[in-house]
Write an enzyme that holds these catalytic residues in place. Structure first.
Site, mmCIF file in Angstrom:
data_model
loop_
_atom_site.group_PDB
_atom_site.id
_atom_site.type_symbol
_atom_site.label_atom_id
_atom_site.label_comp_id
_atom_site.label_asym_id
_atom_site.label_seq_id
_atom_site.Cartn_x
_atom_site.Cartn_y
_atom_site.Cartn_z
ATOM 1 N N LYS A 73 0.841 -1.201 0.000
ATOM 2 C CA LYS A 73 0.000 0.000 0.000
ATOM 3 C C LYS A 73 0.875 1.249 0.000
ATOM 4 C CE LYS A 73 -3.910 -2.362 2.170
ATOM 5 N NZ LYS A 73 -4.660 -2.688 3.403
ATOM 6 N N GLN A 78 -4.820 -1.325 9.527
ATOM 7 C CA GLN A 78 -4.801 -2.672 8.944
ATOM 8 C C GLN A 78 -5.442 -3.681 9.896
ATOM 9 O OE1 GLN A 78 -3.812 -3.357 5.790
ATOM 10 N NE2 GLN A 78 -4.244 -5.525 6.010
ATOM 11 N N ASP A 130 -10.832 3.163 4.094
ATOM 12 C CA ASP A 130 -11.329 1.802 3.867
ATOM 13 C C ASP A 130 -12.847 1.732 3.722
ATOM 14 O OD1 ASP A 130 -9.456 -0.338 3.733
ATOM 15 O OD2 ASP A 130 -8.879 0.051 5.799
HETATM 16 N N1 GUN Z 1 -7.222 -6.652 6.077
HETATM 17 C C1 GUN Z 1 -7.542 -7.402 4.995
HETATM 18 N N2 GUN Z 1 -8.051 -6.612 4.027
HETATM 19 C C2 GUN Z 1 -8.049 -5.350 4.514
HETATM 20 C C3 GUN Z 1 -8.441 -4.094 3.977
HETATM 21 O O1 GUN Z 1 -8.928 -3.960 2.846
HETATM 22 N N3 GUN Z 1 -8.260 -3.024 4.793
HETATM 23 C C4 GUN Z 1 -7.759 -3.142 6.037
HETATM 24 N N4 GUN Z 1 -7.640 -2.036 6.762
HETATM 25 N N5 GUN Z 1 -7.381 -4.282 6.566
HETATM 26 C C5 GUN Z 1 -7.534 -5.386 5.794
#
Ligand code: GUN
Length: 293
Positions: A55, A99, A122
């Site tokens: 990311k 996350q 998100d």
């Molecule tokens: N863990 C697995 N997929 C995601 C996501 O799209 N965003 C976040 N913040 N954590 C995750």
């Protein structure tokens, strides 16, 4: 019938989206704004570390700022909430991502509630989840939004189709159902959400025009569970042990790719399918937030 499915190359679509975003970021830069994403990782989950690294790399590639916050697994909940408060108040931060999963002693709902809804990169804040459900404008969760974008850009408009989603997580299954059932462009599908409690799960999957696998079980979906000519989207990212690989493992999806690609009309690979789309949509949410700010 034996056929070879068309490959839905998320990696390439994500490159296109990143190129589009790069132009938008440059336009914002000309106005003195650099879109900034704060990425918060608590603990040392190896998969999460890879996701977070990817990311942040993607942010840099399109000219965005990434603010990296890595906290030990033992971080008290209060401390994490205090960090989120600071990021909420920081004008250089347009998007905040915590996350998931979080360590067990931290209340996930409490943390997601603490993120300012207009910085919710998100789309996990309950207010945005509610807006999504009633079809209002809001940041959409990145993985389901990426799935929709992939379908549309590959000419598989979900409108009028039967989409069967296997998996009911808050991150993928539930929001994808909410997105694809809207009476909107790129949606208007008939959606079934199947899961571990579904009676005759295989029979249900065989009814899908578009089958989305988001179960978290390596290679769960076999060829006999897929209708001839279906479009298959594999959201799974699973590590399976493999001594022949240098790392000792390889990444597989929730779909038995070798078998299902003989039956489906189109299929996403893993890696290189949905994964890169998730990141592209995350950048998009952050750029949109920077434009609003
Ligand atoms: N863990 C697995 N997929 C995601 C996501 O799209 N965003 C976040 N913040 N954590 C995750």
């Amino acid at each position: 019938m034996t056929q070879q499915a068309i490959l839905i190359e998320g990696k390439r679509v994500a490159e296109t989206i990143r190129a589009e975003l790069k132009d938008e970021v440059a336009a914002l830069a000309a106005r003195g704004v650099t879109p900034g994403l704060a990425v918060v990782l608590v603990g040392e989950n190896p998969a999460s570390q890879v996701y977070v690294r990817n990311k942040e790399k993607a942010c840099a590639e399109v000219g965005m700022a990434a603010f990296d916050h890595r906290l030990p697994a033992s971080t008290p909940e209060d401390e994490l909430l205090a960090l989120i408060d600071t990021l909420n108040a920081d004008p250089s931060v347009h998007g905040i991502l915590v996350q998931l999963p979080l360590p067990k002693h931290i209340n996930e709902t409490k943390v997601l509630n603490a993120i300012a809804p207009d910085k919710d990169a998100d789309g996990f804040h309950p207010m945005n989840v509610g807006k999504m459900l009633i079809g209002e404008e809001c940041p959409l969760p990145c993985t389901p939004h990426g799935v929709q974008e992939l379908l549309v850009r590959y000419g598989h408009d979900p409108a009028g189709k039967h989409v069967v989603i296997v998996g009911r997580s808050n991150i993928v299954g539930k929001p994808l159902a909410a997105i694809l059932m809207q009476k909107k462009k790129g949606a208007n599908a008939t959606v079934t959400v199947a899961h571990s409690g579904t009676k005759d799960l295989a029979g249900m999957m065989r009814q899908a025009d578009i089958l989305v696998a988001a179960i978290g079980v390596p290679e769960f979906v076999k060829a006999d569970m897929v209708r001839d000519g279906a479009v298959v989207i594999d959201v799974g990212i699973n590590r399976v042990e493999d001594a022949t690989h240098p790392k000792g493992y390889r990444i597989v999806g929730d779909v038995d790719f070798a078998g299902v690609s003989q039956k489906a009309a189109a299929i996403t690979p893993v890696p290189g399918g949905v994964g890169p789309m998730t990141i592209a949509m995350l950048l998009k949410n952050t750029v949109e937030a920077a434009k609003r700010a």
